[in-house]
Scaffold this motif. Structure first.
Motif, PDB file in Angstrom:
ATOM      1  N   THR A  42     -49.084  81.558  -1.523  1.00 46.87           N
ATOM      2  CA  THR A  42     -49.137  81.952  -2.934  1.00 46.87           C
ATOM      3  C   THR A  42     -47.905  81.460  -3.692  1.00 46.87           C
ATOM      4  O   THR A  42     -48.011  80.963  -4.815  1.00 46.87           O
ATOM      5  CB  THR A  42     -49.245  83.481  -3.047  1.00 46.87           C
ATOM      6  OG1 THR A  42     -50.239  83.928  -2.142  1.00 46.87           O
ATOM      7  CG2 THR A  42     -49.630  83.889  -4.455  1.00 46.87           C
ATOM      8  N   LEU A  43     -46.743  81.578  -3.059  1.00 50.01           N
ATOM      9  CA  LEU A  43     -45.509  81.130  -3.712  1.00 50.01           C
ATOM     10  C   LEU A  43     -45.580  79.653  -4.076  1.00 50.01           C
ATOM     11  O   LEU A  43     -45.122  79.228  -5.137  1.00 50.01           O
ATOM     12  CB  LEU A  43     -44.307  81.362  -2.790  1.00 50.01           C
ATOM     13  CG  LEU A  43     -43.692  82.763  -2.810  1.00 50.01           C
ATOM     14  CD1 LEU A  43     -42.544  82.859  -1.816  1.00 50.01           C
ATOM     15  CD2 LEU A  43     -43.228  83.125  -4.211  1.00 50.01           C
ATOM     16  N   PHE A  44     -46.187  78.867  -3.194  1.00 51.34           N
ATOM     17  CA  PHE A  44     -46.266  77.432  -3.447  1.00 51.34           C
ATOM     18  C   PHE A  44     -47.319  77.090  -4.495  1.00 51.34           C
ATOM     19  O   PHE A  44     -47.158  76.169  -5.266  1.00 51.34           O
ATOM     20  CB  PHE A  44     -46.617  76.690  -2.147  1.00 51.34           C
ATOM     21  CG  PHE A  44     -45.435  76.481  -1.247  1.00 51.34           C
ATOM     22  CD1 PHE A  44     -44.680  75.309  -1.337  1.00 51.34           C
ATOM     23  CD2 PHE A  44     -45.070  77.439  -0.333  1.00 51.34           C
ATOM     24  CE1 PHE A  44     -43.586  75.110  -0.501  1.00 51.34           C
ATOM     25  CE2 PHE A  44     -43.984  77.243   0.503  1.00 51.34           C
ATOM     26  CZ  PHE A  44     -43.229  76.077   0.424  1.00 51.34           C
ATOM     27  N   TRP A  45     -48.428  77.813  -4.458  1.00 51.51           N
ATOM     28  CA  TRP A  45     -49.602  77.383  -5.225  1.00 51.51           C
ATOM     29  C   TRP A  45     -49.768  78.058  -6.576  1.00 51.51           C
ATOM     30  O   TRP A  45     -50.502  77.591  -7.416  1.00 51.51           O
ATOM     31  CB  TRP A  45     -50.891  77.637  -4.408  1.00 51.51           C
ATOM     32  CG  TRP A  45     -50.919  76.941  -3.095  1.00 51.51           C
ATOM     33  CD1 TRP A  45     -50.354  75.740  -2.789  1.00 51.51           C
ATOM     34  CD2 TRP A  45     -51.539  77.410  -1.896  1.00 51.51           C
ATOM     35  NE1 TRP A  45     -50.572  75.426  -1.476  1.00 51.51           N
ATOM     36  CE2 TRP A  45     -51.311  76.426  -0.901  1.00 51.51           C
ATOM     37  CE3 TRP A  45     -52.267  78.536  -1.554  1.00 51.51           C
ATOM     38  CZ2 TRP A  45     -51.769  76.552   0.404  1.00 51.51           C
ATOM     39  CZ3 TRP A  45     -52.744  78.659  -0.265  1.00 51.51           C
ATOM     40  CH2 TRP A  45     -52.488  77.676   0.718  1.00 51.51           C
ATOM     41  N   LYS A  46     -49.115  79.221  -6.773  1.00 48.23           N
ATOM     42  CA  LYS A  46     -49.423  79.981  -7.994  1.00 48.23           C
ATOM     43  C   LYS A  46     -48.916  79.238  -9.219  1.00 48.23           C
ATOM     44  O   LYS A  46     -47.840  78.627  -9.191  1.00 48.23           O
ATOM     45  CB  LYS A  46     -48.835  81.388  -7.915  1.00 48.23           C
ATOM     46  CG  LYS A  46     -47.328  81.455  -8.075  1.00 48.23           C
ATOM     47  CD  LYS A  46     -46.834  82.843  -7.842  1.00 48.23           C
ATOM     48  CE  LYS A  46     -45.317  82.913  -7.989  1.00 48.23           C
ATOM     49  NZ  LYS A  46     -44.845  82.631  -9.328  1.00 48.23           N
ATOM     50  N   PRO A  47     -49.726  79.244 -10.287  1.00 45.21           N
ATOM     51  CA  PRO A  47     -49.264  78.645 -11.528  1.00 45.21           C
ATOM     52  C   PRO A  47     -48.151  79.503 -12.125  1.00 45.21           C
ATOM     53  O   PRO A  47     -48.032  80.684 -11.784  1.00 45.21           O
ATOM     54  CB  PRO A  47     -50.500  78.649 -12.426  1.00 45.21           C
ATOM     55  CG  PRO A  47     -51.545  79.405 -11.721  1.00 45.21           C
ATOM     56  CD  PRO A  47     -51.035  79.862 -10.402  1.00 45.21           C
ATOM     57  N   GLY A  48     -47.328  78.937 -12.994  1.00 45.79           N
ATOM     58  CA  GLY A  48     -46.238  79.676 -13.609  1.00 45.79           C
ATOM     59  C   GLY A  48     -46.756  80.908 -14.337  1.00 45.79           C
ATOM     60  O   GLY A  48     -47.827  80.878 -14.942  1.00 45.79           O
ATOM     61  N   GLY A  49     -46.027  81.996 -14.249  1.00 45.82           N
ATOM     62  CA  GLY A  49     -46.393  83.201 -14.992  1.00 45.82           C
ATOM     63  C   GLY A  49     -47.376  84.085 -14.269  1.00 45.82           C
ATOM     64  O   GLY A  49     -47.581  85.233 -14.644  1.00 45.82           O
TER      65      GLY A  49
END
Lengths: 262, 363
Positions: A204-211
């Motif tokens: 999740t840390l790598f893939w999540k979009p900003g915000g």
């Protein structure tokens, strides 16, 4: 002391080492005071209340629920279809595809996370929520496949053949016979997918979009600033969800199954 | 042929390089009970699955009621299928199991109820409609499976070792029951089994198979009394098979020379092509060898050999002796009538030679 007693003592110590911190987090989440120290000054639900009013955390919760639910839905659907193909049909390259489908749980998650990130970069795709779901589907689907495949393999295809011989088309047979018999396994697989997605942080840390924050990334972010007792409360909620849901699921599955026998 | 319900012509089934069924042709007369009999791996189940539409033949045609069904999927073939493991739908009660096939046919609710109840009555389980399959015994489950298969009035009933999972006593009851229902409905039936006694008791016609090849097709008495090969002779009942040589033709008899046993006369009709000097195999069924006291009077309808009892296998109503007779070990299955012989006894072995079978092409 005999060898067995030593072994027992050792086992107890190992379990204590693993679960004591978790226990302390849970106990401290009910602590009335701001600072986590023993002896506790009093019992209180104030940190749970604070959670409820913390807009960032509640948003993260909603995001995690949505993410977990959609992940579970997609990887269960795909996983069931893949399992059917693997168990019921013969086709070239089956062994390779089977390995490929299970591979994501063998590859370290960081490697998988970086790889997918670089892949998206190479394709020039921006990070979006659907792509985050896609990432979660990749590493939750093997669990669904493993559970459903095991069930399918233990189920003789004779019941399906009987349904076909009685005039049900393959699709009708799937919905009238296969799906109900797979029910408990599908349910268990979906719960696995949900809980794994729900408490995942690496990918999740790598893939999540900003915000966008999920509950684990939110906890992670909060820890960077300060250690607030709210985090203990949040941790307790997470434990209840990720431990409680599968237990509930298994209980339901057993209930359904025993209902079938009596 | 108008009254053939199922017709197989030149069926071949290959799995990769393995040929499971080789040039199989036969027809099932309407209303007849035909059994595919053979050891496991002989291709009998593969054949049944091709008729069912669960496997596609590599070559050849399958016709059901004159219609070629090679390309017709199983759910459009109108078949009844019963498996060894019952294969009931575990999540549905008995009534819904039996009603399953009718739901995919245009049958009204009232008719479904009527027909399901009739079928359950036919299999003698009239009041169990609301039970779940797991609450039934194996025999009851198999009756439900049978009801489920016949309620749709299939063109052909396919039974894949339906009795093999039941215990011995129940199996015999079910066998009689199954035959009664089949006769009553006059339903064309293809039955697969490895159990020769089931095949002999139930069939109008038996197809003995081995390694994907049909060894013999005939009525039960025909395959039992006149086996065409050593395999058939050995598979149906217990037979003693010994090497023999045609010594001379003697009127209505052929005299066969068997090492250590001497001359055995056999009716000429049993060996029409026998010429002096030919090597043949002689089949003596174990129930045609009768063990007698050594001093008992000889009658004229048999040949008497002296023998020694090697092993005694007591079976309740019958007894099986293994006897040393020269270099041969022969088995004799006799009804028990009076005291039995013991191991080591010297006895006289009466051979009813008119019952002997001669195989002219020894392997």
């Amino acid at each position: 002391m005999s060898g067995w007693a030593l072994l027992r003592l050792h086992a107890i110590l190992v379990y204590l080492f693993m679960f004591l911190p978790v226990g302390i987090v849970v106990v401290l989440s009910f602590n009335a005071s701001q600072f986590g120290s023993f002896p506790m000054t009093g019992l209180s639900l104030r940190w749970f209340e604070a959670l409820w009013h913390n807009e960032a955390i509640m948003r993260a919760f909603r995001t995690s629920f949505l993410l977990g639910t959609l992940t579970a839905l997609i990887s269960t659907t795909l996983g069931v279809l893949a399992s059917l193909a693997m168990v019921r049909y013969r086709f070239p390259g089956k062994q390779a595809i089977s390995t490929l489908l299970i591979a994501p749980i063998l590859v370290p998650e960081v490697v998988l996370a970086v790889a997918l990130l670089l892949f998206l970069r190479a394709l020039g795709l921006p990070k979006t929520f659907p792509l985050l779901i896609l990432g979660h589907v990749i590493f939750t689907m093997p669990f669904v496949i493993l559970v459903v495949q095991a069930r399918l393999a233990s189920m003789t295809s004779h019941v399906e053949e009987a349904a076909l011989s009685l005039g049900a088309s393959p699709v009708q047979t799937f919905f009238a016979v296969t799906l109900p018999l797979l029910g408990p396994a599908i349910f268990a697989g979906a719960l696995f997918a949900f809980t794994i997605s729900f408490d995942d942080i690496t990918g999740t840390l790598f893939w999540k979009p900003g915000g966008v924050e999920t509950v684990p990334t939110q906890i992670f972010a909060m820890l960077r600033n300060s250690i607030s007792p709210e985090i203990n409360a949040l941790g307790t909620v997470m434990i209840v969800l990720t431990v409680g849901l599968p237990l509930l699921g298994m209980a339901v599955a057993r209930r359904v199954d025993s209902g079938r026998h009596h | 042929m108008t009254d053939s319900a199922v017709e197989l012509s030149n069926i071949v089934k290959r799995f990769d390089s393995f040929t499971a069924v080789q040039r199989f042709s036969m027809s099932l007369e309407s209303g007849s009970f035909v059994t595919l009999l053979g050891p496991s791996g002989c291709g009998k189940t593969t054949t049944l699955r091709m008729v069912a539409g669960l496997l596609d033949p590599s070559e050849g045609d399958i016709r059901i009621r004159g219609r070629r069904v090679n390309e017709v999927p199983i759910h459009q073939r109108n078949l009844g299928l019963v498996f060894q493991n019952y294969a009931l739908f575990p999540h549905r009660n008995v009534f819904d199991n039996v009603a399953f096939g009718l739901k995919y046919r245009k049958v009204s609710k009232a008719d479904i109820r009527q027909r399901v109840n009739n079928a359950l009555e036919l299999v003698q389980l009239p009041d169990l409609g609301r039970r779940m399959p797991s609450e039934l015994s194996g025999g009851q489950q198999q009756r439900v499976a049978l009801a489920r298969a016949i309620v749709i009035e299939p063109d052909v009933l396919l039974l894949d070792e339906p009795l093999s999972a039941l215990d011995a006593n129940l199996r015999e009851d079910m066998r009689i029951e199954l035959k009664r229902i089949q006769t009553q409905l006059g339903i064309t039936t293809l039955f697969v089994t490895h159990d020769q006694s089931e095949a002999l008791a139930m069939s109008d016609k038996i197809v003995v198979m081995r390694d994907g090849v049909v060894e013999q097709i005939g009525a039960p008495r025909e395959v039992y009394d006149k086996p065409v090969s050593e395999f058939v002779a050995g598979f149906l009942g217990a037979a003693n098979i010994v090497d023999a040589r045609v010594h001379e033709l003697d009127g209505d008899n052929v005299l066969l020379q068997v090492d250590d046993l001497g001359m055995i006369p056999v009716p000429r009709a049993r060996c029409p092509a026998c010429a002096p000097g030919t090597a043949v195999r002689l089949v003596l069924r174990s129930e045609h060898l009768i063990v007698q006291r050594a001093d008992e009077e000889h009658s004229h309808d048999g040949l008497y050999l002296s023998a020694r009892i090697a092993t005694v296998d007591y079976q309740g109503q019958a007894i099986r002796y293994f006897l040393h007779c020269g270099k041969h070990t022969l088995q004799a299955l006799n009804m028990l009538d009076g005291p039995a012989f013991n191991e080591g006894d010297s006895v006289s072995l009466k051979v009813r030679h008119r019952d002997a079978v001669v195989l002219e092409t020894p392997r």
